[in-house]
Design a protein around this motif. Structure first.
Motif, mmCIF file in Angstrom:
data_model
loop_
_atom_site.group_PDB
_atom_site.id
_atom_site.type_symbol
_atom_site.label_atom_id
_atom_site.label_comp_id
_atom_site.label_asym_id
_atom_site.label_seq_id
_atom_site.Cartn_x
_atom_site.Cartn_y
_atom_site.Cartn_z
ATOM 1 N N LYS A 12 0.909 -1.052 -0.088
ATOM 2 C CA LYS A 12 -0.011 -0.022 -0.155
ATOM 3 C C LYS A 12 0.929 1.328 -0.281
ATOM 4 C CE LYS A 12 -3.675 2.014 2.740
ATOM 5 N NZ LYS A 12 -4.248 2.070 4.026
ATOM 6 N N TYR A 56 0.743 5.114 0.346
ATOM 7 C CA TYR A 56 -0.442 6.286 0.867
ATOM 8 C C TYR A 56 0.350 7.224 1.502
ATOM 9 C CZ TYR A 56 0.978 4.041 5.183
ATOM 10 O OH TYR A 56 1.782 3.475 6.475
ATOM 11 N N GLY A 61 -5.092 9.838 -2.033
ATOM 12 C CA GLY A 61 -5.098 8.796 -2.889
ATOM 13 C C GLY A 61 -4.304 7.707 -2.376
ATOM 14 N N TYR A 88 -1.933 3.871 -3.839
ATOM 15 C CA TYR A 88 -1.780 2.755 -4.986
ATOM 16 C C TYR A 88 -1.610 1.425 -4.146
ATOM 17 C CZ TYR A 88 -0.018 6.981 -7.532
ATOM 18 O OH TYR A 88 0.093 8.167 -8.073
ATOM 19 N N LYS A 132 -3.431 -1.072 -8.598
ATOM 20 C CA LYS A 132 -4.519 -0.400 -8.533
ATOM 21 C C LYS A 132 -4.474 0.901 -8.248
ATOM 22 C CE LYS A 132 -7.476 -4.480 -6.655
ATOM 23 N NZ LYS A 132 -7.678 -5.146 -5.435
ATOM 24 N N GLN A 179 -6.160 4.389 -7.033
ATOM 25 C CA GLN A 179 -7.240 5.001 -6.309
ATOM 26 C C GLN A 179 -7.026 6.177 -5.990
ATOM 27 O OE1 GLN A 179 -8.081 2.172 -3.243
ATOM 28 N NE2 GLN A 179 -8.552 0.537 -4.676
ATOM 29 N N LYS A 205 -10.082 5.824 -10.833
ATOM 30 C CA LYS A 205 -9.596 4.401 -10.435
ATOM 31 C C LYS A 205 -9.162 3.763 -11.855
ATOM 32 C CE LYS A 205 -12.456 4.019 -5.998
ATOM 33 N NZ LYS A 205 -12.021 5.550 -5.711
ATOM 34 N N GLU A 241 -6.921 0.199 -13.029
ATOM 35 C CA GLU A 241 -6.069 -0.867 -12.742
ATOM 36 C C GLU A 241 -5.143 -1.292 -14.088
ATOM 37 O OE1 GLU A 241 -9.559 -3.270 -9.766
ATOM 38 O OE2 GLU A 241 -8.089 -4.566 -11.355
#
Lengths: 116, 324
Positions: free
Chosen positions: B172, B174, B234, B236, B244, B246, B251, B253
């Protein structure tokens, strides 16, 4: 340090870039891992790899974009930094290897053939 | 007191959480820390790498039957002195400061000068004054931003391993809470400036005295920053098969096996569009069609380096399997 020693150090310094990249082309690695791999390759000549120069060298190669680096959690409570060779790093390694092969060829045909 | 001591603000002391079970290594790290420049997060980058190296070396010597205190001393002797390592860090940071101060300073100075020149009648232009203001803006903004990016800011701490995807988990990427707060503030301020500039361009409000051209330029710059700031909200998510993306309003993929190349956007191209981070273009194959997807990463995102390392590896694997 006498001038002969300084010249030798300069030659070996130029080789160190190539040696480090040759370790990383086999797979990403971290500082101490690179040091160990070089010591394994170089055996008794391993003293040319001074740890005080290894990390500045890695940072310099990273700045030239011959390497990428990333940090991830390590087993000892602090992040560990890994180094990955880039496409530019692979090309540089090929060029340097060819240059050193040329040097060896010249030496073999001249100075070393005289010795024999 | 050494000249560089002030760069260590606000955390001048050695971080004792870096201490190990080897007193000699702890003493070495503390001596090294005393000679490094930058805030705690900047100094940690060097200290962590040194600590990891010394511990690995010590423990490899202990495995070869050396007594732990002797092993630690041998590892330290082999590693080199704190002076050698700190000199390198200071030199690297000074070079970084010069680059950052020059590029930020010149960028801001050019922008402010353009605004000053376009914001008033050309016949009233005082070249000598503009030249002095140019130098002032370059020095002021250059030193401020150069200092921050060199001595105050360091990459966000990694929270996951690169190989976490191999065990079925997701990596993740972030931003932390403080980045989100800063993004809200940036969005509000830049949004306000952008809207005020648009109104000023049509001669409404307090910014109308800037003139149309200056207001349009300000609106473009400010609104880009305002629109870009939500990147902090957001994330990833990288799994074994998919990336993905986001983001607010987006959004997407990307199947990992379809990745062909990760392209770094050239610096000159980045100049024309201001973003909160460094853009990378993922070239990937979607059936017969080659697509491009942009991802934006910045130093305030946790695990962004591991994401890029994984994506580059994937692109390398693809080029090995399908050499063009």
């Amino acid at each position: 340090m006498d001038k002969k020693q300084t010249n030798t150090d300069q030659i070996l310094k130029g080789l160190l870039d190539t040696l480090v990249l040759s370790v990383l082309v086999r797979g990403e690695n971290y500082g101490f891992g690179i040091r160990e791999a070089l010591h394994e390759q170089l055996g008794e000549e391993a003293s040319i790899v001074k740890e005080a120069t290894l990390y500045p060298l890695l940072h310099r190669l990273e700045k030239k974009e011959l390497l990428h680096a990333y940090r991830q959690p390590g087993a000892r409570g602090t992040p560990r930094k890994y180094y990955q060779i880039t496409d530019s790093g692979r090309e540089f390694l090929v060029q340097q290897t060819q240059a050193w092969e040329k040097v060896i060829g010249l030496l073999n045909r001249s100075i070393f053939s005289d010795k024999e | 007191m050494k000249w560089y001591a002030f760069t260590r603000f606000p955390s001048f002391r050695f971080e004792t959480s870096l201490n190990t079970e080897y007193p000699a290594i702890n003493a070495f790290l503390e001596q090294l820390d005393q000679q490094l420049v930058g805030a705690k997060s900047v100094r940690r980058l060097t200290l962590e790498e040194a600590r990891d190296h010394l511990l690995e070396h010590t423990e490899s010597l202990v495995d070869k039957s050396k007594a732990p205190p002797e092993a630690a001393q041998m590892a330290i002797a082999s590693f080199g002195s704190p002076e050698e390592h700190s000199k390198v860090q200071r030199k690297e940071r000074l070079k970084l400061f010069s680059r950052m101060a020059t590029s930020f300073g010149l960028m801001f100075a050019f922008l402010m000068t353009i605004f000053n020149v376009l914001g008033g009648p050309i016949e009233e232009l005082n070249l000598a004054l503009q030249a002095k203001l140019f130098v002032f803006y370059a020095l002021f903004y250059g030193i401020l931003m150069g200092y921050w990016f060199t001595f105050g800011f360091a990459q966000a701490k990694p929270t996951q391993s690169k190989s976490v995807v191999d065990s079925g988990d997701e990596l993740k990427v972030y931003s932390g809470t403080s980045s989100k707060v800063a993004a809200v503030f940036l969005g509000l301020v830049m949004g306000t400036i952008g809207i005020a500039s648009i109104l000023g361009a049509i001669e409404i409000g307090f910014m109308q005295s800037n003139g149309t051209i200056v207001n349009v330029l300000l609106a473009i710059l400010a609104l880009q920053m305002a629109v870009g700031s939500p990147v902090a909200f957001g994330q990833y998510l990288l799994s074994k098969d998919t990336l993905k993306i986001q983001m607010l309003g987006r959004k997407e993929e990307v199947p990992l096996t379809s990745i062909l190349q990760i392209e770094t956007v050239a610096k000159w191209k980045r100049f024309f569009r201001m973003r909160i981070g460094e853009p990378f273009i993922i070239h990937w194959q979607d059936g017969e069609q080659e697509k491009q997807t942009m991802i934006l990463v910045n130093g305030e995102m946790h695990n962004s380096d591991q994401l890029l390392a994984n994506l580059r590896e994937q692109a390398d694997n693809s080029s090995t399997e399908n050499p063009s």
